[in-house]
Write a protein that holds these residues in place. Structure first.
Motif, short mmCIF file in Angstrom:
data_model
loop_
_atom_site.label_atom_id
_atom_site.label_comp_id
_atom_site.label_asym_id
_atom_site.label_seq_id
_atom_site.Cartn_x
_atom_site.Cartn_y
_atom_site.Cartn_z
N LEU A 19 61.96 91.58 65.06
CA LEU A 19 62.03 92.45 66.21
C LEU A 19 61.21 91.91 67.26
N LEU A 20 60.14 91.17 66.93
CA LEU A 20 59.36 90.48 68.29
C LEU A 20 60.05 89.41 68.85
N VAL A 21 60.77 88.68 68.06
CA VAL A 21 61.61 87.44 68.74
C VAL A 21 62.73 88.20 69.85
N VAL A 22 63.30 89.37 69.32
CA VAL A 22 64.36 89.90 70.02
C VAL A 22 63.74 90.54 71.32
N ILE A 23 62.55 91.25 71.28
CA ILE A 23 61.85 91.53 72.36
C ILE A 23 61.34 90.71 73.24
N ALA A 24 60.86 89.50 72.77
CA ALA A 24 60.33 88.45 73.41
C ALA A 24 61.36 87.82 74.32
N THR A 25 62.66 87.86 74.05
CA THR A 25 63.90 87.13 74.82
C THR A 25 64.10 88.27 76.01
N ARG A 26 63.53 89.45 76.00
CA ARG A 26 63.83 89.87 77.20
C ARG A 26 62.56 90.25 77.99
N PHE A 27 61.54 90.20 77.20
CA PHE A 27 59.97 90.51 78.08
C PHE A 27 59.10 89.55 77.37
N PRO A 28 59.11 88.32 77.71
CA PRO A 28 58.12 87.29 76.96
C PRO A 28 56.63 87.82 76.69
N GLY A 261 54.26 108.59 43.45
CA GLY A 261 54.02 107.66 42.33
C GLY A 261 54.48 106.06 42.75
N ALA A 262 54.89 105.62 44.09
CA ALA A 262 55.48 104.35 44.05
C ALA A 262 55.24 104.12 45.74
N GLY A 263 54.69 102.77 45.79
CA GLY A 263 54.32 102.41 47.23
C GLY A 263 53.14 101.82 47.20
N THR A 264 52.94 101.06 48.48
CA THR A 264 51.55 100.47 48.57
C THR A 264 51.01 100.75 49.90
N ILE A 265 49.68 100.43 50.17
CA ILE A 265 49.05 100.85 51.23
C ILE A 265 49.63 99.71 52.27
N LEU A 266 49.65 98.36 51.78
CA LEU A 266 50.30 97.42 52.76
C LEU A 266 51.58 97.76 53.31
N GLY A 267 52.40 98.36 52.36
CA GLY A 267 53.75 98.81 53.06
C GLY A 267 53.52 99.73 54.05
N THR A 268 52.50 100.74 53.81
CA THR A 268 52.16 101.68 54.93
C THR A 268 51.76 101.27 56.26
N ILE A 269 50.74 100.23 56.09
CA ILE A 269 50.56 99.46 57.10
C ILE A 269 51.70 98.84 58.13
N LEU A 270 52.38 98.16 57.51
CA LEU A 270 53.43 97.46 58.07
C LEU A 270 54.53 98.61 58.61
N GLY A 271 54.64 99.87 57.91
CA GLY A 271 55.53 100.78 58.50
C GLY A 271 55.08 101.28 59.85
N ALA A 272 53.55 101.29 59.73
CA ALA A 272 53.04 101.92 61.26
C ALA A 272 53.18 101.00 62.10
N LEU A 273 52.89 99.78 61.82
CA LEU A 273 53.25 98.68 62.66
C LEU A 273 54.63 98.50 63.31
N PHE A 274 55.60 98.77 62.37
CA PHE A 274 56.73 98.60 62.80
C PHE A 274 57.01 99.73 64.16
N LEU A 275 56.70 100.98 63.59
CA LEU A 275 56.86 102.21 64.44
C LEU A 275 56.07 101.84 65.97
N GLY A 276 54.90 101.43 65.80
CA GLY A 276 54.01 101.06 67.18
C GLY A 276 54.62 100.03 67.82
N ILE A 277 55.35 99.18 67.39
CA ILE A 277 55.76 97.98 68.25
C ILE A 277 57.17 98.63 68.92
N VAL A 278 58.00 99.44 67.94
CA VAL A 278 59.28 99.98 68.50
C VAL A 278 58.62 100.96 69.70
N LYS A 279 57.80 101.67 69.50
CA LYS A 279 57.31 102.50 70.52
C LYS A 279 56.93 102.12 71.87
N ASN A 280 56.09 100.76 71.79
CA ASN A 280 55.67 100.30 72.96
C ASN A 280 56.88 99.24 73.43
#
Length: 326
Positions: A19-28, A261-280
């Motif tokens: 996602l970051l690479v694709v965005i960087a091609t439009r806006f480095p 009963g399933a999932g990790t805190i690291l996964g939540t952090i990455l999920g939040a970062l994904f949405l944060g990048i998309v939003k920005n």
């Protein structure tokens, strides 16, 4: 190492990188370190709420009142500061934490003691908390000129290149990682969500465990309420309207199972970062930010479908192994 490469977290890391690479091609300039710091800071409120939501979902519950909790706490803190600018910041922080914890406890008690479904409880309290905001504020805003410099300056203060808001999110994430992995309460969240019946036989109180999950979620929502209004220097009735959808989306995208009963805190952090990048990134690539709610909703559906499919595949593997040994 090979286990991590096959995990949901590794997949998310790869998706974020692409996602970051694709965005960087439009806006480095988007991937410039200074801008990435701003993106993380913008994502910090979402991350804080998602951490609390994670432990709630792990116990087979859901908290749809987190954004309303944030809004009510933020409004109370802003009104207190506007009326009494001399109140120490420490008092406001304690108030925010206490208010959030109290609202989370209300949710937890209703689920625990009255056995009301969590989605019904939190939909109800979400509406009640929003109503309280209008009652205490009369529908009026608290603007930046009414807030003290100390009040608005705390989350913006920069330490070692990062704003305090970002540091609070990092510290909270680290504490939750330790709590989940190293404490009896963290293990209880997984046990209760994974198999409530078996958890009872091991001596765990399912309702009480869910209660503490709601308290943790509410406490983080209360803290985020102060940080939100202080950072944006405004408080109004509809603060963070619809934000609970993004919070749930961050958890589900990160691999937290709605079934509990399933999932990790690291996964939540990455999920939040994904949405944060998309939003920005949406304004950068020429897409209206109003599409974000639609994207969050679609992400929830896709992630839940993916989680369900993965769970069924694992179930088939277990059954095949059982048949082979029979």
């Amino acid at each position: 190492m090979s286990g991590f490469l096959k995990s949901r977290e590794a997949l998310l890391v790869g998706v974020i990188a692409v996602l970051l690479v694709v965005i960087a091609t439009r806006f480095p300039a988007f991937i410039a370190p200074a801008n990435l710091v701003n993106v993380f800071n913008d994502t910090s409120p979402l991350l804080l709420l998602a951490l609390g939501q994670t432990v709630v979902i792990l116990t087979r519950c859901i908290d749809l009142s987190v954004a309303a909790n944030l809004a009510l706490t933020g409004m109370v803190c802003a009104m207190l500061n506007a009326a009494y600018p001399g109140v120490p910041l420490a008092v406001i922080l304690v108030l925010a934490l206490a208010m959030g914890a109290m609202m989370g406890a209300v949710n937890g008690l209703l689920v625990w003691r009255l056995s009301i479904p969590p989605i019904v409880v939190t939909l109800g309290t979400m509406t009640i908390y929003r109503g309280f905001i209008f009652v205490i504020s009369g529908g009026e805003w608290v603007n930046s000129h009414e807030m003290s410099a100390a009040f608005t300056g705390f989350p913006r203060a920069v330490i070692l290149g990062l704003p305090v808001l970002s540091w609070i999110a990092i510290v909270a994430a680290a504490l939750f990682v330790v709590m989940i992995a190293r404490t009896p309460l963290g293990r209880a969240f997984y046990a209760v969500g994974g198999n409530p019946g078996a958890a009872v036989y091991t001596g765990l109180d399912v309702g009480k465990t869910q209660f503490w999950a709601f308290v943790l979620s509410g406490t983080l929502a209360g803290l985020t309420g102060y940080l939100w209004v202080a950072r944006y220097s405004v408080a109004y009735v509809d603060i963070a309207g619809g934000f609970e959808l993004e919070v749930v989306a961050a958890c589900v995208i990160g691999g937290i199972s709605i079934a509990g009963g399933a999932g990790t805190i690291l996964g939540t952090i990455l999920g939040a970062l994904f949405l944060g990048i998309v939003k920005n990134a949406l304004p950068v690539v020429g897409i209206s930010p109003f599409w974000q709610l639609a994207i969050s909703g679609a992400a929830i559906v896709i992630a839940v479908a993916f989680n369900t499919k993965s769970g069924r595949a694992k179930g088939r593997i277990i059954l095949k192994r059982a048949e082979g040994t029979a």
